[in-house]
Design a protein around this motif. Structure first.
Motif, mmCIF file in Angstrom:
data_model
loop_
_atom_site.group_PDB
_atom_site.id
_atom_site.type_symbol
_atom_site.label_atom_id
_atom_site.label_comp_id
_atom_site.label_asym_id
_atom_site.label_seq_id
_atom_site.Cartn_x
_atom_site.Cartn_y
_atom_site.Cartn_z
ATOM 1 N N LEU A 46 65.685 34.721 88.559
ATOM 2 C CA LEU A 46 64.693 36.005 87.689
ATOM 3 C C LEU A 46 64.510 36.586 86.773
ATOM 4 C CD1 LEU A 46 62.089 37.126 89.770
ATOM 5 C CD2 LEU A 46 63.939 38.968 90.552
ATOM 6 N N SER A 47 66.069 36.762 86.423
ATOM 7 C CA SER A 47 65.085 37.740 84.501
ATOM 8 C C SER A 47 65.112 36.653 83.739
ATOM 9 C CB SER A 47 67.184 37.840 84.530
ATOM 10 O OG SER A 47 67.963 36.900 84.158
ATOM 11 N N LYS A 48 65.626 35.688 84.179
ATOM 12 C CA LYS A 48 64.823 34.469 83.292
ATOM 13 C C LYS A 48 63.348 34.297 83.340
ATOM 14 C CE LYS A 48 69.255 32.027 81.879
ATOM 15 N NZ LYS A 48 69.953 30.446 81.474
ATOM 16 N N GLU A 49 62.963 34.216 84.460
ATOM 17 C CA GLU A 49 61.735 34.489 84.547
ATOM 18 C C GLU A 49 60.868 34.918 84.178
ATOM 19 O OE1 GLU A 49 58.600 31.646 87.180
ATOM 20 O OE2 GLU A 49 60.264 31.331 86.183
ATOM 21 N N LEU A 50 61.326 36.049 84.070
ATOM 22 C CA LEU A 50 60.360 36.913 83.727
ATOM 23 C C LEU A 50 60.986 37.185 82.474
ATOM 24 C CD1 LEU A 50 61.837 40.236 86.660
ATOM 25 C CD2 LEU A 50 59.637 39.137 86.486
ATOM 26 N N ASP A 51 60.757 37.271 81.788
ATOM 27 C CA ASP A 51 61.389 36.576 80.439
ATOM 28 C C ASP A 51 60.638 36.008 79.401
ATOM 29 O OD1 ASP A 51 63.261 37.848 77.741
ATOM 30 O OD2 ASP A 51 63.124 35.608 77.464
ATOM 31 N N PHE A 52 60.455 35.013 80.387
ATOM 32 C CA PHE A 52 59.404 34.541 79.980
ATOM 33 C C PHE A 52 57.996 34.292 80.623
ATOM 34 C CE2 PHE A 52 56.469 30.712 80.950
ATOM 35 C CZ PHE A 52 56.279 29.797 79.546
ATOM 36 N N VAL A 53 57.605 34.982 81.440
ATOM 37 C CA VAL A 53 56.506 35.472 81.701
ATOM 38 C C VAL A 53 55.524 36.977 80.483
ATOM 39 C CG1 VAL A 53 54.865 37.008 83.435
ATOM 40 C CG2 VAL A 53 56.117 34.967 83.587
ATOM 41 N N LYS A 54 56.831 37.339 80.431
ATOM 42 C CA LYS A 54 56.785 38.682 79.323
ATOM 43 C C LYS A 54 56.039 38.119 77.933
ATOM 44 C CE LYS A 54 59.062 42.707 76.986
ATOM 45 N NZ LYS A 54 60.397 43.016 76.801
ATOM 46 N N ARG A 55 56.536 36.765 77.467
ATOM 47 C CA ARG A 55 56.726 36.471 76.215
ATOM 48 C C ARG A 55 55.137 35.850 76.129
ATOM 49 N NH1 ARG A 55 60.234 35.307 72.607
ATOM 50 N NH2 ARG A 55 62.311 35.640 72.767
ATOM 51 N N TYR A 56 55.016 34.935 77.658
ATOM 52 C CA TYR A 56 53.605 34.319 77.494
ATOM 53 C C TYR A 56 52.122 35.472 78.117
ATOM 54 C CZ TYR A 56 50.293 32.471 80.582
ATOM 55 O OH TYR A 56 48.991 32.133 81.061
ATOM 56 N N VAL A 57 52.246 36.970 78.390
ATOM 57 C CA VAL A 57 51.446 37.871 78.633
ATOM 58 C C VAL A 57 51.122 38.217 77.071
ATOM 59 C CG1 VAL A 57 50.898 39.740 79.790
ATOM 60 C CG2 VAL A 57 51.823 37.943 81.306
ATOM 61 N N GLU A 58 52.143 38.236 76.368
ATOM 62 C CA GLU A 58 52.343 39.201 74.819
ATOM 63 C C GLU A 58 51.592 37.978 74.180
ATOM 64 O OE1 GLU A 58 52.650 41.915 74.444
ATOM 65 O OE2 GLU A 58 53.559 42.725 75.590
ATOM 66 N N LEU A 59 51.060 37.091 74.317
ATOM 67 C CA LEU A 59 50.676 35.748 73.724
ATOM 68 C C LEU A 59 49.155 35.709 74.270
ATOM 69 C CD1 LEU A 59 52.786 32.728 73.464
ATOM 70 C CD2 LEU A 59 51.791 34.206 71.529
ATOM 71 N N GLU A 60 48.883 36.412 75.586
ATOM 72 C CA GLU A 60 47.968 35.486 76.550
ATOM 73 C C GLU A 60 46.964 36.980 75.851
ATOM 74 O OE1 GLU A 60 45.653 33.943 78.013
ATOM 75 O OE2 GLU A 60 46.917 32.219 78.756
ATOM 76 N N ARG A 61 47.681 38.098 75.161
ATOM 77 C CA ARG A 61 47.526 39.526 75.183
ATOM 78 C C ARG A 61 46.257 38.857 73.784
ATOM 79 N NH1 ARG A 61 48.612 45.095 75.748
ATOM 80 N NH2 ARG A 61 50.605 44.540 76.932
ATOM 81 N N ILE A 62 46.074 38.616 72.981
ATOM 82 C CA ILE A 62 45.471 38.096 71.472
ATOM 83 C C ILE A 62 44.001 38.020 72.077
ATOM 84 C CG2 ILE A 62 45.400 36.761 70.091
ATOM 85 C CD1 ILE A 62 48.400 36.397 69.446
ATOM 86 N N LEU A 63 44.028 36.725 73.478
ATOM 87 C CA LEU A 63 43.172 36.768 74.062
ATOM 88 C C LEU A 63 42.180 37.516 74.215
ATOM 89 C CD1 LEU A 63 43.716 32.411 74.690
ATOM 90 C CD2 LEU A 63 42.642 33.250 72.543
ATOM 91 N N LEU A 64 42.696 38.244 74.883
ATOM 92 C CA LEU A 64 41.917 38.883 75.773
ATOM 93 C C LEU A 64 42.087 40.284 75.316
ATOM 94 C CD1 LEU A 64 45.090 39.165 78.978
ATOM 95 C CD2 LEU A 64 42.415 38.359 78.871
ATOM 96 N N GLY A 65 42.020 41.333 74.203
ATOM 97 C CA GLY A 65 41.895 41.579 72.984
ATOM 98 C C GLY A 65 42.577 43.353 73.425
ATOM 99 N N GLU A 66 42.273 44.285 73.191
ATOM 100 C CA GLU A 66 42.543 45.403 72.970
ATOM 101 C C GLU A 66 42.905 46.201 74.221
ATOM 102 O OE1 GLU A 66 45.436 46.225 70.987
ATOM 103 O OE2 GLU A 66 44.670 44.883 69.618
ATOM 104 N N ASP A 67 41.975 45.651 74.654
ATOM 105 C CA ASP A 67 41.566 46.591 75.997
ATOM 106 C C ASP A 67 42.261 46.394 77.472
ATOM 107 O OD1 ASP A 67 40.344 48.943 77.343
ATOM 108 O OD2 ASP A 67 38.466 48.065 78.159
#
Length: 641
Positions: free
Chosen positions: A483-504
């Motif tokens: 589970l720790s590796k899966e959560l680490d990957f998801v965290k990286r993925y969401v950080e990249l998605e944040r660029i597309l989603l914007g600051e809000d």
């Protein structure tokens, strides 16, 4: 038993061998087996009086032990020894019969049934000693029936023929006696040594009573040579042979030879206190004295004797009466001569009476034998029926076992095929998951080209993307991941998605320490698929502030994972394309396959539901996943929290 028979009828070293066996006997019962064997050998040897202490000591030992088939066999052997002592020394008719009866009763309740026919024959011999010929014949018939029922060796049956022949000889039925002796002669090579002695002695007696003295001399001479070859010159059998030879030579008018054999026999009988033997010796001396005309010697012998009326052997009494009749005639005492003649007629009448009685017994015995054979036949048929039932039960059981084994094999093959199909289904799901991804070579080539022309900020962004893709490829290659590796990957993925989603956009992860999450395993990319669906169908479709939460709770029952967004909610009718459906189908089908493997345990659970506000409006969506505290995956990995 075979060893005992061999020793009993062995040579002069038998007593020494018995002593050696007693010293090395493995237990007390075996010791007394050999102990009694020695006593039986002594009875038939030169010291029959020394056998009694052995038999009584054995009985004293056996009576202190619990009665079993084994101990009753020892009792039978001891009683047989005592009976043999009285029989061989001709000392007590009643005692010989009493102990022979006890021996027969005990052997019929013992583990030595092979000796039952011998015990019956011994009892028959004691009745011959009693001059009760019908009873003797009855017990010989019983012995024959036992030998046939027990399927004993032929030499046992042959020896019984001799007993019947002896009885017919005593009843003056020489034709029947000759018949049974001829049957014995045909199988003489099968006889044991003691039975050869018995045969030669009794056949010689038959020839003597028929008046064929040359025939009698032939058999008694052969008997003397046979006993000498066995080094048993001091035995009862040898001295009985001597006195028979003396009587035959007397009737052949060879008086010197008669005296030669009479003297050692007479001396032996006196030393052993065998009264009947001494009486017979005196009878032959009377005959010799009559042949020489020495009537004073006859008177001396008669005066030296006590009352002769106690002599029970009719054959010897008949010989004595024949000599005395001639003596009284020579003296002119015709009254006494007539008395001796009447006595012999009485013996002959008794023989005829016994013959008639024996014929009646034979008829009843044959009827009994026919009845026993009928019962035996019925018993065999009943056993065959039971055997058939047992055989049918055996085959039925075998068929049931074969069917059960076949079902087990078929079930095993089916389960293996099912597991193989499960693995194939998992691989299909992984392939379906992989098909959703763009070719990594294409992506890497495009990103490498872009990196060369980008500024530092873009390079950092692109490098994060490259790392994410590589991590994704590594995770996709594994069926299960912690589970720790899966959560680490998801965290990286969401950080990249944040660029597309914007600051809000707010992203929150509420998880236990890595020391706990690293112990929990789940199918790879499960959380990533749910997070991707939450972003694609949830927060991207919301105007204004966007939120995404990943909440992980671990307790004794298992692990609960929730992905919560504040999007417009989940409606399967309006999913954009098939991508969302495919990801959720992969999760559901994988969980179904895993739960099939874990039927006896609590299974994994997945649920997708909308969140509602106080006014009933949808304010988001929650995807929840439950992993039990212990679950077995296809690769046998055990998940533990």
């Amino acid at each position: 038993m075979a060893l005992s028979d061999s020793l009993l009828h062995g040579g002069k070293d038998v007593l020494r061998v018995c002593d050696s066996l007693c010293q090395h006997a493995p237990d007390s019962l075996t010791f007394y087996d050999y102990y009694l064997l020695k006593s039986r050998k002594l009875v038939a040897g030169s010291s029959p009086e020394s056998a009694l202490p052995y038999a009584w000591r054995a009985l004293h030992f056996v009576r202190k032990r619990p009665s079993t088939a084994r101990t009753r066999g020892l009792e039978a052997s001891a009683y047989s020894t005592i009976s043999g002592y009285y029989y061989h020394l001709r000392q007590s008719n009643d005692s010989a019969t009493k102990y022979a009866s006890l021996a027969y009763e005990k052997v019929m309740q013992s583990d030595r049934m092979d000796y039952a026919a011998d015990m019956a024959a011994n009892l028959a011999d004691t009745y011959v000693f009693h001059d009760d010929l019908p009873k003797a014949a009855h017990w010989y018939r019983r012995a024959l029936l036992l030998a046939d029922s027990l399927q004993l060796p032929k030499n046992k049956i042959t020896s019984l023929y001799m007993g019947l022949a002896q009885i017919y000889t005593m009843m003056k039925d020489f034709e029947m006696a000759e018949h049974f002796y001829q049957l014995t002669e045909e199988r003489r090579q099968e006889l044991r040594p003691n039975m050869v002695v018995y045969f030669l002695n009794n056949y010689g007696n038959l020839c003597y009573f028929k008046g064929d003295y040359q025939c009698a001399l032939k058999y008694f001479t052969e008997l003397r040579h046979y006993i000498s070859s066995r080094h048993e010159e001091k035995s009862v059998d040898m001295h009985s042979c001597y006195i028979n030879l003396a009587d035959v030579f007397l009737n052949l008018y060879q008086l010197d030879s008669a005296m030669y054999y009479l003297k050692p026999a007479e001396q032996y009988f006196k030393e052993m206190n065998i009264d009947l033997g001494v009486f017979y010796a005196n009878t032959i001396r009377i005959g010799i004295a009559m042949s020489k005309g020495n009537y004073q010697e006859v008177e001396r012998i008669l005066d030296s004797e006590s009352d002769s009326s106690t002599v029970s052997d009719h054959n010897i009494m008949e010989i004595r009466n024949r000599y005395l009749k001639d003596y009284y005639v020579m003296k002119g005492d015709y009254r006494s001569a007539y008395k001796q003649l009447l006595s012999n007629h009485a013996f002959n009448d008794s023989a005829e009476h016994n013959k008639t009685k024996m014929r009646s017994i034979e008829i009843m015995t044959r009827l009994t034998e026919d009845t026993l054979r009928l019962h035996h036949k019925l018993a065999i048929e009943e056993k065959n029926l039971a055997l058939t039932r047992t055989r049918n039960l055996y085959w039925s059981t075998s068929c049931i076992v074969v069917i059960l084994l076949s079902l087990i094999i078929i079930g095993t093959i089916y389960m293996r095929k099912r597991r193989l199909q499960n693995n194939i289904d998992v691989m299909s799901l992984r392939l379906a998951n992989a098909r959703q991804r763009i070719s990594p070579h294409f992506v890497f080539n495009l990103l490498n080209t872009r990196l060369k022309t980008s500024n530092q900020e873009e390079k950092d962004l692109l490098m994060d993307l490259v790392k994410l893709i590589r991590q994704n490829l590594n995770m996709v290659s594994e069926e299960y991941i912690c589970l720790s590796k899966e959560l680490d990957f998801v965290k990286r993925y969401v950080e990249l998605e944040r660029i597309l989603l914007g600051e809000d956009f707010d992203f929150v992860m509420e998880t236990p320490p890595e020391s706990e999450t690293s112990q929990i395993f789940l199918p790879s990319m499960f959380i990533q698929i749910l997070v991707e669906n939450a972003i694609l169908h949830g927060v991207k479709n919301r105007e204004g502030h966007q939120e995404l939460k990943i909440i992980v709770d671990i307790d004794e029952k298992g692990t609960d994972i929730r992905i919560v967004d504040n999007g417009p909610g989940f409606d399967i009718r309006y999913i954009d394309g098939r991508k969302g459906k495919t990801g959720l189908n992969i999760i559901r089908q994988t969980i179904m396959l895993i739960n099939q493997r874990n039927k006896a345990a609590d299974g994994m659970r997945f649920n997708l539901s909308n969140l509602e506000g106080e006014d009933g409006q949808i304010i988001g969506c929650c995807a929840s996943l439950h992993i039990p505290s212990s679950i077995r995956y296809f690769n046998s990995t055990m998940v533990k929290n």
